[in-house]
Design an enzyme around this catalytic site. Structure first.
Site, mmCIF file in Angstrom:
data_model
loop_
_atom_site.group_PDB
_atom_site.id
_atom_site.type_symbol
_atom_site.label_atom_id
_atom_site.label_comp_id
_atom_site.label_asym_id
_atom_site.label_seq_id
_atom_site.Cartn_x
_atom_site.Cartn_y
_atom_site.Cartn_z
ATOM 1 N N SER A 235 17.402 43.086 -12.091
ATOM 2 C CA SER A 235 16.768 41.902 -12.203
ATOM 3 C C SER A 235 17.536 40.909 -13.128
ATOM 4 C CB SER A 235 15.326 41.773 -12.753
ATOM 5 O OG SER A 235 14.635 40.528 -12.273
ATOM 6 N N SER B 170 11.020 36.524 -10.485
ATOM 7 C CA SER B 170 12.319 37.195 -10.012
ATOM 8 C C SER B 170 12.122 37.642 -8.661
ATOM 9 C CB SER B 170 12.675 38.435 -10.992
ATOM 10 O OG SER B 170 13.350 37.803 -11.983
ATOM 11 N N LYS C 202 14.792 36.337 -6.194
ATOM 12 C CA LYS C 202 16.236 36.883 -6.228
ATOM 13 C C LYS C 202 16.308 37.547 -4.452
ATOM 14 C CE LYS C 202 17.100 37.880 -10.909
ATOM 15 N NZ LYS C 202 15.904 37.468 -11.588
#
Length: 484
Positions: free
Chosen positions: A201, A144, A147
């Site tokens: 997230s 993640s 991102k």
């Protein structure tokens, strides 16, 4: 004949030491920092041999380097003791020009250490100062931390107040990645989705952002790769906006730190990653109000035992193949730090980041103590002559170790516009544009300032008109003493 030559030289030196008055009256002690000076000369970068000196809050530039770039000469008038800037003497020797190379005043700041993460890197301010890396250029799955790139593109191409309608595609995401639980038909702002993606997230938030910006996840992935290459992250490949595992979705600690740096240039990005809790109020497809509270997944913002001075925030990540990942932005004593830790464990990624930041702070502090020096300078006590103008120069010109320096601000007022192109810990790069053109004739000089006992000594260079009329000494043809 040889003895006559020595006798004449003794007469000349005795006369100069007795007759030359001191024009550098005030000797001052203060703290100084030295940096390389680079002059942009019609697109060619030239590093001159003398440094810039930062003294008492001002930049002082080597005067000979400046006048050389402007095709002018500088010398001290024997009668007035004023500094004179005039047309270049015929056949005047040119100060050497050196190609740009690693700074002699600020070495690269690096350190060694032991960390548990498989791949990790820390940059100070920019990619030119990688202070520590372990497998920093090897590829890993980012999970993640992907991102961060999604947020960067959204901030550059979107508007925070954009209304985003969540599509049916959100239900196609694996259930374990739909963390903010937005539903098809929900209407959120782009700003709200950014908080949901970066704090909690949410892969569902990331997908909604991607579709809003590019129309589809595939089109957005193309934007991601284009942006990555643009900022120098050339050893990465992205296939989705959230980091859910895919064998062709990878990056390196170095590339990820570059992406983090680029995102951190947006103030809202820093605000988001520095936010522990965010409350979102939006409407669903029925027009009903929905209230959600999203907490950060970043333990640096939640656990005071892990906290360290200067941390702004970052982004966590996890998939089984990627293991635990973490990127962090910190600021300390005027410097910004970017840490990217990949393939670590749950606590180890934080401990590694904390350790590297502490070591970076210590390295920087030790270096600052080393480069900030107490120096003695002798300030010029007379005027500066340019053409037919005589300009007072209190506190604007000094001698240090035989070299004459002029303050950058004073130079900009009187002689040339100084365009400061870059200023780093290593160097200052400038471009000089003369304020006017003049071709006045420089009067022959018979003598000028030389060093005196118990005075700051000034090194001078012999290059123009003759002493012959003064001492009838035929060996000296066309010379004078010039400022260095």
């Amino acid at each position: 004949m040889r003895y006559l030559w020595i006798f004449h030289m003794m007469i000349i030196m005795t006369f100069l030491f007795i007759a030359a008055p001191s024009v550098f009256a005030e000797v001052r002690t203060g703290q100084a920092v030295f940096k390389d000076l680079i002059i942009d000369d019609d697109g060619r970068e030239i590093k001159v041999s003398e440094p810039v000196i930062l003294f008492e809050g001002q930049n002082y530039l080597p005067l000979r380097a400046v006048t050389n770039n402007l095709q002018k000469s500088v010398y001290i008038d024997e009668h007035t003791n004023n500094l004179v800037i005039g047309a270049r003497f015929p056949n005047e020797e040119q100060p050497s020009k050196e190609p740009v190379e690693a700074s002699q005043y600020r070495p690269s700041l690096k350190f060694d250490g032991q960390v548990s993460s498989n791949g990790i890197i820390i940059m100070e301010d920019n990619q030119k100062n990688v202070m520590f890396e372990k497998n920093g250029y090897s590829t890993y799955y980012p999970a993640s931390t992907t991102k961060v790139l999604t947020a960067l593109i959204a901030l550059e191409l979107g508007s925070l107040n954009d209304q985003v309608i969540v599509s049916e595609n959100v239900n196609k995401l694996p259930s374990d990645s739909r963390r903010v639980f937005i539903q098809p038909g929900d209407a959120l702002t782009l700003e709200q989705l950014l908080y949901g993606m970066m704090l909690y997230s949410g892969n569902d938030s990331a997908l909604a952002i991607a579709e809003h910006i590019a129309g589809s996840e595939e089109a957005f992935a193309k934007l991601m790769n284009e942006k990555a290459k643009e900022i120098g992250a050339i050893h990465s490949n992205f296939v989705n906006p959230h980091g859910y595992h895919h064998p062709d979705h990878y990056t390196t600690p170095y590339d990820l730190a570059l992406i983090l740096k680029a995102a951190s240039e947006h103030p809202l990005f820093l605000d988001i990653i520095n936010t522990p809790v965010y409350k979102a109020v939006y409407t669903n497809k029925k027009g009903e109000k929905v209230v959600k509270t999203w907490d950060t997944t970043n333990s640096f913002l939640k656990n005071s035992n892990l906290a360290i001075d200067g941390i702004i925030g970052g982004k966590t990540g996890f998939t089984t193949p990627a293991k635990r990942t973490l990127v962090t932005v910190a600021e300390h004593n005027g410097h910004r730090y970017y840490v990217a830790a990949l393939k670590g464990d749950s606590v180890g990624r934080y401990m590694d980041t904390r350790k590297l930041l502490k070591m970076a702070y210590q390295k920087r502090a030790a270096y600052d103590q080393e480069i900030i020096k107490n120096i003695n300078v002798a300030f010029f006590d007379h005027s500066l002559e340019i053409g037919d103008q005589s300009i007072a120069s209190p506190g604007q010109i000094f001698i240090y170790k035989g070299r004459t320096y002029i303050s950058q601000s004073f130079l900009s007022q009187i002689l040339a516009d100084v365009d400061q192109l870059t200023a780093t810990d290593n160097n200052i790069k400038i471009n000089l544009e003369p304020k006017f053109a003049f071709e006045e004739i420089v009067k022959p000089l018979s003598m000028s300032l030389v060093k005196q006992q118990n005075k700051p000594h000034i090194q001078n260079k012999l290059i123009a008109h003759s002493f012959s009329s003064l001492l009838a000494f035929s060996y000296f043809k066309s010379h004078s003493f010039m400022v260095r």
